[in-house]
Write a protein that holds these residues in place. Structure first.
Motif, mmCIF file in Angstrom:
data_model
loop_
_atom_site.group_PDB
_atom_site.id
_atom_site.type_symbol
_atom_site.label_atom_id
_atom_site.label_comp_id
_atom_site.label_asym_id
_atom_site.label_seq_id
_atom_site.Cartn_x
_atom_site.Cartn_y
_atom_site.Cartn_z
ATOM 1 N N GLY A 61 96.792 56.010 44.089
ATOM 2 C CA GLY A 61 96.982 57.247 43.344
ATOM 3 C C GLY A 61 96.102 57.376 42.125
ATOM 4 N N LEU A 62 94.886 56.854 42.213
ATOM 5 C CA LEU A 62 93.973 56.907 41.069
ATOM 6 C C LEU A 62 93.281 58.264 40.978
ATOM 7 N N LYS A 63 92.962 58.659 39.757
ATOM 8 C CA LYS A 63 92.157 59.858 39.547
ATOM 9 C C LYS A 63 90.729 59.549 39.966
ATOM 10 N N ASN A 64 90.131 60.446 40.717
ATOM 11 C CA ASN A 64 88.763 60.227 41.169
ATOM 12 C C ASN A 64 87.813 60.121 39.976
ATOM 13 N N GLY A 65 86.844 59.258 40.099
ATOM 14 C CA GLY A 65 85.887 59.055 39.023
ATOM 15 C C GLY A 65 85.264 57.678 39.121
ATOM 16 N N ARG A 66 84.585 57.258 38.084
ATOM 17 C CA ARG A 66 83.934 55.947 38.057
ATOM 18 C C ARG A 66 84.807 54.960 37.285
ATOM 19 N N TYR A 67 84.924 53.740 37.840
ATOM 20 C CA TYR A 67 85.849 52.750 37.295
ATOM 21 C C TYR A 67 85.132 51.432 37.017
ATOM 22 N N SER A 68 85.644 50.756 36.012
ATOM 23 C CA SER A 68 85.255 49.378 35.740
ATOM 24 C C SER A 68 86.255 48.459 36.440
ATOM 25 N N VAL A 69 85.728 47.471 37.169
ATOM 26 C CA VAL A 69 86.571 46.516 37.902
ATOM 27 C C VAL A 69 86.322 45.134 37.315
ATOM 28 N N GLU A 70 87.339 44.599 36.669
ATOM 29 C CA GLU A 70 87.234 43.308 35.986
ATOM 30 C C GLU A 70 88.036 42.279 36.772
ATOM 31 N N LEU A 71 87.343 41.279 37.320
ATOM 32 C CA LEU A 71 87.979 40.260 38.147
ATOM 33 C C LEU A 71 87.978 38.931 37.385
ATOM 34 N N HIS A 72 89.160 38.313 37.305
ATOM 35 C CA HIS A 72 89.328 37.070 36.544
ATOM 36 C C HIS A 72 89.541 35.896 37.503
ATOM 37 N N PHE A 73 88.842 34.803 37.244
ATOM 38 C CA PHE A 73 88.922 33.620 38.100
ATOM 39 C C PHE A 73 88.994 32.344 37.263
ATOM 40 N N ALA A 74 89.634 31.336 37.825
ATOM 41 C CA ALA A 74 89.552 29.952 37.350
ATOM 42 C C ALA A 74 89.886 29.070 38.543
ATOM 43 N N GLU A 75 89.043 28.105 38.836
ATOM 44 C CA GLU A 75 89.291 27.224 39.979
ATOM 45 C C GLU A 75 90.375 26.215 39.616
ATOM 46 N N ILE A 76 91.577 26.461 40.111
ATOM 47 C CA ILE A 76 92.704 25.577 39.811
ATOM 48 C C ILE A 76 93.196 24.828 41.043
ATOM 49 N N GLY A 77 92.543 25.084 42.189
ATOM 50 C CA GLY A 77 92.943 24.398 43.416
ATOM 51 C C GLY A 77 92.062 23.231 43.773
ATOM 52 N N MET A 78 90.878 23.161 43.161
ATOM 53 C CA MET A 78 89.931 22.086 43.422
ATOM 54 C C MET A 78 89.562 21.401 42.112
ATOM 55 N N ASP A 79 89.423 20.114 42.178
ATOM 56 C CA ASP A 79 89.109 19.297 41.012
ATOM 57 C C ASP A 79 87.601 19.307 40.765
ATOM 58 N N ASP A 80 87.170 18.893 39.564
ATOM 59 C CA ASP A 80 85.749 18.652 39.318
ATOM 60 C C ASP A 80 85.558 17.277 38.676
ATOM 61 N N SER A 81 86.469 16.377 38.988
ATOM 62 C CA SER A 81 86.392 15.019 38.445
ATOM 63 C C SER A 81 85.307 14.235 39.168
ATOM 64 N N HIS A 82 85.113 12.987 38.752
ATOM 65 C CA HIS A 82 84.128 12.116 39.397
ATOM 66 C C HIS A 82 84.704 11.444 40.635
ATOM 67 N N SER A 83 85.908 11.811 41.002
ATOM 68 C CA SER A 83 86.549 11.294 42.209
ATOM 69 C C SER A 83 86.075 12.080 43.431
ATOM 70 N N TRP A 84 86.368 11.547 44.621
ATOM 71 C CA TRP A 84 86.067 12.285 45.851
ATOM 72 C C TRP A 84 86.824 13.604 45.889
ATOM 73 N N LYS A 85 87.928 13.681 45.150
ATOM 74 C CA LYS A 85 88.698 14.924 45.128
ATOM 75 C C LYS A 85 87.950 16.051 44.413
ATOM 76 N N GLY A 86 86.875 15.709 43.696
ATOM 77 C CA GLY A 86 86.069 16.719 43.024
ATOM 78 C C GLY A 86 84.896 17.206 43.843
ATOM 79 N N LEU A 87 84.825 16.838 45.115
ATOM 80 C CA LEU A 87 83.689 17.204 45.954
ATOM 81 C C LEU A 87 83.901 18.491 46.740
ATOM 82 N N GLY A 88 85.057 19.119 46.583
ATOM 83 C CA GLY A 88 85.345 20.338 47.339
ATOM 84 C C GLY A 88 84.527 21.533 46.860
ATOM 85 N N ARG A 89 84.233 22.450 47.781
ATOM 86 C CA ARG A 89 83.502 23.681 47.463
ATOM 87 C C ARG A 89 84.252 24.862 48.064
ATOM 88 N N ARG A 90 84.614 25.833 47.212
ATOM 89 C CA ARG A 90 85.273 27.053 47.687
ATOM 90 C C ARG A 90 84.252 28.196 47.632
#
Length: 650
Positions: A490-519
C-alpha cells in the motif's frame, strides 16, 4: 598331552614374536615430528611404540587417532586422523614417510599452502580427507596416482585452476567431494572413467562449458550435486541412464533450456532439486510415480501447463516447490497428502480455490502472486498482494510512505529514532506472514536439508555487534535456504530509498576451521538485481560487524518487492550442515520523492529551460545586429580610430 603342550608352545612363541614386533623406526620418528609440529603432545603423548596392542589412540572413536597393521614385522602406521583440531601450517615432508597409510583424515582444520607433489608416495591410500581447510594453489596431478582411493575429499578450500585430468585414473573411487574447492574450467572428459563413483558433490565451483553428457555413463551414481556453477544447459538426455540416483541437485544453469524428459525412470529418487535450471515445457505425469520422493523443487524455471493430477499420488512427499514458473489451471484437489509439510506455488498464473486440507495444522503454503482464492492464507493483505501481478493495477486511498522491519527479532528503535517493527514470526518452508498493520509482509521458501538444528528460519547472537550505535538491531536476523522476500504494501507511488542492514552472525571469522565458511546470495529490488554473490563477512570486514547497503527504486503499483535469493553459491556445511543462504538483519524503506510532485517539478524545470533558451537566442540576435551595424559603419569610414589598447594608454 603332547598335542596340548605343542599348542601351548605355539601360543607362547606367537606371544613372544608379537611382543618383539615394533613399528618401522622411520615411521615412528616421522610421527613424533608430526605430533610436535602440530603441538599435539598433550592429546597424543606417545612415549613408546605407537603400534602397541590395545593402545587408546588406536580406537576408532579416538581423535587424534593412530592405528597400525602388524600382520608383518615391522608394524606400519596405516591410519592417521587429526580431525577438527585446528592444526595449521603446510603439510610437512614427514607425512610422506608414512608410505603405508591407507586412511588419512585432516578434515576441518586450517592447513594452508599447496598440496605437495610428494603426496603420490602414499600409494596405498584408500580414504583421503583434506576437506574444509585453507589449501591453495592448483590441485596436484599426482593425486591421480593414488589409484587405490575409494573416498577423496578436498572440498571447501581455496584452490585455483582446473581439475587435473589425472583424477580420471581413480577408477576405484566411490565418493568424490570437491564442492566449494575453488576449482574452475571444464570438467575433464577423463571423469567418464570414474565408473565406480556413487557420490559426487561439485557445487559452488567456477565450472564452465556444457553440463557433461558423459555423466550419463556413471551409472552407479546415487548422489549428485551441481549447484552454483557457471555450467550451461541443457541437462543431457544421457542422464536418463542414472537410474540409481537417490539424491539429484542441479541448479543455476545458463545457456539453453532443459526439459524433464530425462527423469522418466529415476524412481529411486528421494530428493530432486532442479531449481533455476531454465526448465521449459510441461511437468511429466510420470513424476507422480516416484513413490519414494520426499522433496521436489522445480522452482524458478519456465515450466508451463498444469500441475499433474498424478502429484496427488506422491504419498511420501514432504516438500513441494513449484514457485516462479508459468504453471496454469487449478491445483489438484488432493495434492496435499498426509505427509506434506510445505507447498509453494507462488508467482504462477494459477487460479481456482485452495485444495483440500490447505489449512491443516503443520502445513505451510505460499500462493503469493497467483489468482488462487487464498484469503484464508493471506488475510487482509490478500488484495494488496494481488498488486504483485504484472497485469493488476492498484491504488490506495490512504497510502503509506515508509516501512521498517527488525528482521528476526522484536521491535527496536534506532539511535536515529527510526522505529523498526518486530518480525519474529515462526515461519515454515513455504510461508507468508503479514504485519498487523498490513504495511509489509514476508515470505520464505525452502528448507535446510540435514540441518542438525532443525527447521529454523531465525538466527541470533549474544555477542556485541561492532561498527554501529545500534548493536541490538543486528543481534537477530531472518535466514532462508532458498528465497526470502519482503514486500512493502500500500505504498504511495514514487521513488524510495531502500536501506538494508546486515551483520554476519551465523558464521564465525575466527582462526578456527569454523571461520572458513562463506555465505553468498543475490539481492533483487523490484525485480532488478542490485547485488550478486553478496558476501556480508567480506563486505563488512568480518563477522558480527554492522553493514548497511542503500539503494533507490521506484514504486509504480503500490508494492515494494525486496528479494534475497540463494543461487547455489557459498559453503554449505560450515560450521554445520545447512549453513548457507540469505540473511538480513533489518530493512528501512522511505520515500525520497513523490511521483506526481516530481512530474510537476519536471514541468517547471522544462519551462525554465525553455525560457532561458529563448532569452539567450534573443540576446544573440541583438548582439549580432549591433555588430553588423558597427561593421557597416566602419567599412564606410576608413579613417575612424580603433582603440586596441586600454583607454588610459593613449
Amino acid at each position: 598331552m603332547g598335542v596340548l603342550s605343542f599348542c601351548f608352545f605355539v601360543f607362547w612363541v606367537s606371544q613372544v614374536v608379537f611382543a618383539q614386533q615394533t613399528t618401522d623406526p622411520n615411521e615412528v620418528d616421522a610421527l613424533n615430528r608430526l605430533i610436535d609440529y602440530w603441538n599435539l603432545r598433550d592429546k597424543l603423548n606417545i612415549t613408546n611404540d605407537p603400534c602397541i596392542q590395545n593402545a587408546a589412540w588406536a580406537k576408532k572413536q579416538a581423535n587424534p587417532r593412530v592405528a597400525c597393521n602388524c600382520s608383518s614385522n615391522p608394524c606400519h602406521i596405516t591410519h592417521l586422523k587429526i580431525h577438527a583440531l585446528d592444526i595449521s601450517g603446510e603439510l610437512p615432508s614427514e607425512l610422506f614417510v608414512l608410505k603405508e597409510l591407507m586412511n588419512l583424515d585432516f578434515g576441518k582444520n586450517v592447513l594452508n599452502g599447496a598440496i605437495p607433489a610428494e603426496i603420490e608416495r602414499l600409494s596405498n591410500m584408500q580414504y583421503l580427507n583434506l576437506g574444509i581447510n585453507n589449501f591453495t594453489g592448483v590441485v596436484p596431478q599426482e593425486l591421480g596416482n593414488l589409484t587405490k582411493l575409494i573416498t577423496l575429499d578436498f572440498g571447501s578450500n581455496n584452490f585455483i585452476g582446473p581439475l587435473p585430468t589425472s583424477l580420471g585414473k581413480l577408477t576405484s573411487l566411490q565418493e568424490l567431494y570437491i564442492n566449494s574447492s575453488g576449482v574452475s574450467g571444464r570438467i575433464p572428459q577423463e571423469f567418464a572413467n570414474l565408473k565406480s563413483l556413487r557420490t559426487l558433490w561439485a557445487s559452488d565451483n567456477l565450472f564452465t562449458g556444457k553440463l557433461p553428457a558423459f555423466f550419463g555413463n556413471l551409472t552407479k551414481l546415487r548422489n549428485l550435486r551441481l549447484q552454483g556453477t557457471l555450467l550451461e544447459g541443457p541437462i543431457p538426455s544421457s542422464f536418463s541412464a542414472l537410474k540409481k540416483l537417490g539424491d539429484l541437485r542441479i541448479g543455476d544453469l545458463n545457456g539453453e533450456d532443459s526439459s524433464l524428459e530425462f527423469l522418466l525412470d529415476q524412481k529411486n529418487l528421494t530428493i530432486l532439486i532442479l531449481r533455476n535450471c531454465l526448465l521449459s515445457g510441461q511437468i511429466p505425469d510420470q513424476l507422480g510415480n516416484f513413490s519414494q520422493l520426499q522433496e521436489l523443487d522445480l522452482s524458478f524455471n519456465k515450466l508451463t501447463g498444469q500441475i499433474p493430477d498424478s502429484f496427488q499420488d506422491l504419498a511420501s512427499l514432504h516438500y513441494l516447490y513449484l514457485g516462479s514458473n508459468n504453471l496454469s489451471g487449478q491445483l489438484p484437489a488432493n495434492i496435499i497428502g498426509l505427509n506434506l509439510i510445505a507447498i509453494d506455488v507462488s508467482f504462477n498464473p494459477l487460479s481456482g480455490n485452495l485444495p483440500q486440507n490447505s489449512m491443516r495444522v503443520g502445513l505451510s503454503m505460499n500462493a503469493v502472486g497467483t489468482s488462487i482464492n487464498a484469503n484464508n492464507l493471506q488475510g487482509k493483505a490478500s488484495g494488496m498482494l494481488q498488486c504483485l501481478k504484472a497485469d493488476f493495477k492498484c491504488s490506495n486511498k490512504v497510502p503509506s510512505k515508509t516501512f521498517s522491519v527488525k528482521c528476526g527479532g522484536t521491535a527496536k528503535t534506532s539511535a536515529s529514532g527510526i522505529e523498526y517493527e518486530g518480525d519474529f514470526e515462526s515461519m515454515g518452508a513455504a510461508s507468508l506472514y503479514t504485519s498487523s498493520d498490513n504495511l509489509w509482509a514476508v515470505s520464505n521458501t525452502g528448507n535446510f536439508i540435514s540441518n542438525p538444528n532443525g527447521p529454523q528460519y531465525l538466527t541470533q547472537t549474544g555477542s556485541q555487534i561492532t561498527g554501529t550505535l545500534d548493536s541490538e538491531l543486528y543481534k537477530t536476523a531472518r535466514i532462508s535456504p532458498s528465497s526470502l522476500r519482503y514486500y512493502g504494501l500500500g505504498l504511495k507511488n514514487g521513488r524510495y530509498s531502500v536501506e538494508l542492514h546486515f551483520a554476519e552472525i551465523g558464521m564465525d571469522d575466527s582462526h578456527s576451521w569454523k571461520g572458513l565458511g562463506r555465505r553468498l546470495f543475490d539481492i533483487y529490488i523490484q525485480g532488478e538485481i542490485v547485488l550478486k554473490d553478496f558476501n556480508i563477512k567480506n563486505e563488512a570486514g568480518g563477522s558480527k560487524k554492522a553493514l548497511i547497503k542503500t539503494f533507490e527504486a521506484n514504486v509504480t503499483n503500490t508494492i515494494m518487492d525486496i528479494h534475497f535469493f540463494w543461487a547455489g553459491k557459498g559453503t554449505c556445511c560450515i560450521p554445520y550442515q545447512g549453513t548457507y543462504g540469505p540473511l538480513v538483519s533489518a530493512i528501512h524503506v522511505s520515500q525520497v520523492s513523490d511521483g506526481a510532485g516530481s512530474s510537476k517539478r519536471d514541468k517547471k524545470r522544462v519551462g525554465k529551460l525553455v525560457g532561458i533558451s529563448m532569452a539567450c537566442v534573443a540576446g544573440l540576435v541583438i548582439i549580432s545586429s549591433v555588430f553588423y551595424l558597427w561593421w557597416i559603419k566602419e567599412d564606410s569610414s576608413q579613417h575612424m580610430r580603433i582603440y586596441t589598447g586600454h583607454p588610459g594608454n593613449d
